[in-house]
Design an enzyme around this catalytic site. Structure first.
Site, PDB file in Angstrom:
ATOM      1  N   ASP A 189     -11.681   7.971 -32.822  1.00 53.69           N
ATOM      2  CA  ASP A 189     -10.814   8.412 -31.726  1.00 53.69           C
ATOM      3  C   ASP A 189      -9.431   8.815 -32.220  1.00 53.69           C
ATOM      4  O   ASP A 189      -8.850   8.146 -33.085  1.00 53.69           O
ATOM      5  CB  ASP A 189     -10.625   7.258 -30.727  1.00 53.69           C
ATOM      6  CG  ASP A 189     -11.485   7.414 -29.490  1.00 53.69           C
ATOM      7  OD1 ASP A 189     -12.027   8.516 -29.264  1.00 53.69           O
ATOM      8  OD2 ASP A 189     -11.617   6.425 -28.749  1.00 53.69           O
ATOM      9  N   LYS A 217     -12.707  12.264 -31.980  1.00 45.55           N
ATOM     10  CA  LYS A 217     -12.868  12.402 -30.523  1.00 45.55           C
ATOM     11  C   LYS A 217     -11.490  12.412 -29.883  1.00 45.55           C
ATOM     12  O   LYS A 217     -10.611  11.655 -30.319  1.00 45.55           O
ATOM     13  CB  LYS A 217     -13.712  11.250 -29.970  1.00 45.55           C
ATOM     14  CG  LYS A 217     -13.806  11.247 -28.438  1.00 45.55           C
ATOM     15  CD  LYS A 217     -14.915  10.352 -27.910  1.00 45.55           C
ATOM     16  CE  LYS A 217     -14.539   8.919 -27.696  1.00 45.55           C
ATOM     17  NZ  LYS A 217     -13.389   8.702 -26.800  1.00 45.55           N
ATOM     18  N   GLU A 274     -17.285   9.712 -19.090  1.00 46.69           N
ATOM     19  CA  GLU A 274     -17.036   8.308 -18.722  1.00 46.69           C
ATOM     20  C   GLU A 274     -16.850   8.173 -17.210  1.00 46.69           C
ATOM     21  O   GLU A 274     -16.034   8.875 -16.599  1.00 46.69           O
ATOM     22  CB  GLU A 274     -15.785   7.785 -19.467  1.00 46.69           C
ATOM     23  CG  GLU A 274     -15.493   6.323 -19.110  1.00 46.69           C
ATOM     24  CD  GLU A 274     -14.548   5.617 -20.054  1.00 46.69           C
ATOM     25  OE1 GLU A 274     -14.153   6.211 -21.081  1.00 46.69           O
ATOM     26  OE2 GLU A 274     -14.203   4.454 -19.751  1.00 46.69           O
TER      27      GLU A 274
HETATM   28  O1  KIV Z   1     -12.431   4.016 -27.017  1.00 47.49           O
HETATM   29  C1  KIV Z   1     -13.621   3.900 -26.664  1.00 47.49           C
HETATM   30  O2  KIV Z   1     -14.300   2.896 -26.902  1.00 47.49           O
HETATM   31  C2  KIV Z   1     -14.225   5.011 -25.946  1.00 47.49           C
HETATM   32  C3  KIV Z   1     -15.516   4.745 -25.257  1.00 47.49           C
HETATM   33  C4  KIV Z   1     -15.222   4.062 -23.981  1.00 47.49           C
HETATM   34  C5  KIV Z   1     -16.308   5.977 -25.081  1.00 47.49           C
HETATM   35  O3  KIV Z   1     -13.660   6.068 -25.884  1.00 47.49           O
END
Ligand code: KIV
Length: 274
Positions: free
Chosen positions: A82, A112, A181
């Site tokens: 992320d 992501k 989500e």
């Molecule tokens: O940060 C995370 O765990 C996520 C998931 C909820 C998809 O983005």
């Protein structure tokens, strides 16, 4: 062989994709051994690993620190990391630089980021730099203050139309997968049918191309609130609590360590010490 974006895209409409979050080496090793297809080093690490109230305080350094450990543990799974809050929002240049840092310093396979059409320019630029991108739309926790809380998204006609437009925009910008989500199942199914990208649901029903869960939630690691979309596959909290209590008892009663966990010394040596 590690799974590539092409291996996964090949499975669209055929075999659903399993994804879980992980934040450390050993958990990644176990998920990899289980054959989990994708591991997400989510910025949810702010909540579940670092004890913050939300994900906003997580830094690029935090993501790199945990992400690199996960990549070391995962041999066949694709690792996605992320991009944390404010690592891509301010400019396209920030987005490319931070995505590049994350990939360079962890060896992950994709990043992501949260947001739809408004971040299509960031997605396009990151993809053009050779970094695969997973988009994340619907409930986007980094915007929790703007959304007014953790609520299901896309229920009204206007919101549903925006979600479809966002999915189209991020796919056109080059995202190979889209996390959905907290989106009503029928709407997530429609996005899945209309998109060439893989849809990975978390609270998006079973019509998505794949599913993702936060591993602490699905293992019952925490004993707090569990979202409706979580299925608990274990009660790790009870197992750990029992083990910690037993250990405390054994230490206090000197039942631990026993002979089995103790090193011996030749009696003659010890006698000479007295
Ligand atoms: O940060 C995370 O765990 C996520 C998931 C909820 C998809 O983005």
């Amino acid at each position: 062989m590690r799974k590539s974006i092409f291996d996964l895209l090949e499975r669209k409409g055929k075999q659903p994709i399993s994804m879980l979050t992980a934040y450390d080496y050993h958990t990644a090793c176990t998920m990899d051994e289980a054959g989990i297809d994708m591991i997400l080093v989510g910025d949810s690490l702010g909540n579940v690993m670092l004890g913050y109230e939300n994900t906003l305080a997580v830094t690029v350094e935090d993501m790199i620190h945990h992400g690199a450990a996960v990549v070391r543990g995962a041999k066949q799974a694709m690792v996605v990391i992320d991009m944390p809050f404010m690592s891509y929002q301010a400019s396209v240049e920030d987005a490319v630089r931070n995505a590049g840092r994350i990939m360079k310093e962890t060896n992950c396979q994709a990043v992501k980021l949260e947001g739809g059409a408004e971040y299509a320019d960031r997605i396009r630029a990151i993809v053009n730099a050779g970094i695969p991108v997973v988009a994340h739309i619907g409930l986007t926790p980094q915007s929790v203050n703007a959304l007014g809380g953790f609520k299901v998204q896309g229920k009204s006609l206007e919101q549903a139309q925006k979600l479809l437009a966002d999915a189209k925009a991020v796919e056109e910008a080059g995202a190979f997968a889209i996390t959905l989500e907290c989106v009503p199942a029928e709407l997530a199914k429609l996005v899945t049918e209309r998109s060439g990208a893989l849809t990975i649901g978390i609270g998006g029903g079973n019509g998505c191309d794949g599913q993702v869960l936060v591993y602490q939630d699905m293992l019952g690691y925490t004993n707090g609130f569990t979202p409706k979309f979580v299925k608990k596959y274990a009660d790790l909290h009870s197992v750990m609590l029992e083990a910690f209590k037993q250990y405390k008892h054994d230490v206090e009663t000197r039942e631990f360590p026993s002979k089995e966990q103790t090193f011996a010394i030749n009696e003659e040596v010890i006698e000479k010490l007295y």
